[in-house]
Design an enzyme around this catalytic site. Sequence first.
Site, PDB file in Angstrom:
ATOM      1  CB  SER A 137      -9.198  68.759  70.110  1.00 31.58           C
ATOM      2  OG  SER A 137      -8.131  68.981  71.010  1.00 31.58           O
ATOM      3  CE1 TYR A 150     -10.512  74.074  70.231  1.00 32.60           C
ATOM      4  CE2 TYR A 150      -9.229  72.653  71.669  1.00 32.60           C
ATOM      5  CZ  TYR A 150      -9.548  73.092  70.405  1.00 32.60           C
ATOM      6  OH  TYR A 150      -8.909  72.557  69.310  1.00 32.60           O
TER       7      TYR A 150
END
Length: 245
Positions: A137, A150
Site C-alpha cells: 500500500s 496499518y
Amino acid sequence: MSKGAVLILGARSDIGRAVARRFAAEGHPVQLAARNAQALEADRADFELRYRVPVTLHEFDALATEGHAAFVEGLPALPEIAVSSVGLMGQQDESERDGAAAARVIRSNFEGPASILAELANRFEARGHGTLVGISSVAGDRGRASNYVYGSAKAGFTAFLSGLRNRLAKKGVHVVTVLPGFVATQMTEGMDLPPRLTAQPDEVAQAISTAVGWGRDVIYVRPVWRLVMMVIRFMPERIFKRTRI
Ligand SMILES: NC(=O)c1ccc[n+]([C@@H]2O[C@H](COP(=O)([O-])OP(=O)(O)OC[C@H]3O[C@@H](n4cnc5c(N)ncnc54)[C@H](OP(=O)(O)O)[C@@H]3O)[C@@H](O)[C@H]2O)c1
C-alpha cells in the site's frame, strides 16, 4: 503451450477475486486460497464454465504461519505465479488503545503475507522460475497519524518484497510490489474517496497482469499516486507533523 497456475492468497477479497478472474480469463489454471474457501464455490464453478480452466479451492489462514509449509506442499501443483491479496485495515483508534488489535493488523499485513511468500520464494528459487506478487500500500510510503499501524505493517511488507526481489533477481524469480492507492472495495466501503485517485478492483487486476507480463517491479495502479506520494514522502518533517493527510 499451457499456462502456469496462479495462486491467489486472500481470494475472497474484492481485489483477489478480480485478479483471479483476470488470470482465469487469460487461460491460467487458478488456485483460490482463503479463510472459508468453500464460500468461493460459485466463483470456482463460474470460472471453470466461462474460461475452461481448472480452478481449485484451498483453506488458508495467513496468521497460521506454522502451517504455511504444509499448505504449499498440499497444493495440486507449485504455482507459476502467486499473488497475496491478504490485508486488514483495522481501526487506527482501536489499534492505539488495544495492543492485541494492533498486533492483528501488523501480523495480517506483514508477518502472515511475508511468511507464505517466503515459503513459495524458496521453492520458486529451487525450481528456477516463478513470479511473486505482493499487494502492499502507498500507506507504507510514509506513516501518517490516521493509519500508521496499518501503514507501518505495509511498509514492512514493501521492504520485505524489495529484499526478496533483490535476492531472487538472479535466480529467475520475479517479485512485483503493488501499491494500489485507493480502491473501491469492502475495505474502503463508506469512505469518501476522491474519484480521480480511486481505482476499481478490475483496474488493479489489469495492472497486475500487465506488470507480471512485462516484468515490472513496483507499480502504482493509477500513475498519479506516484506523484502524490513523492510530495508526501519529501515533505519536511516540521511541516508534515502539522498536516492532517
Ligand atoms: N481497498 C484499498 O483501498 C486498498 C488500498 C491499498 C492496498 N489494499 C490492499 O489490497 C489487498 C486486498 O484488499 P481489498 O481492498 O480487496 O479488501 P478486502 O476485501 O477487505 O480484502 C482483504 C482480504 O484479506 C483477507 N485476510 C485478512 N486476514 C487474513 C488471514 N489471516 N488469512 C487469510 N486471509 C485474510 C480477508 O479475508 P476474509 O474475507 O476471510 O476476511 C479479505 O479477503 C489488501 O492487502 C489491502 O491491504 C487495498
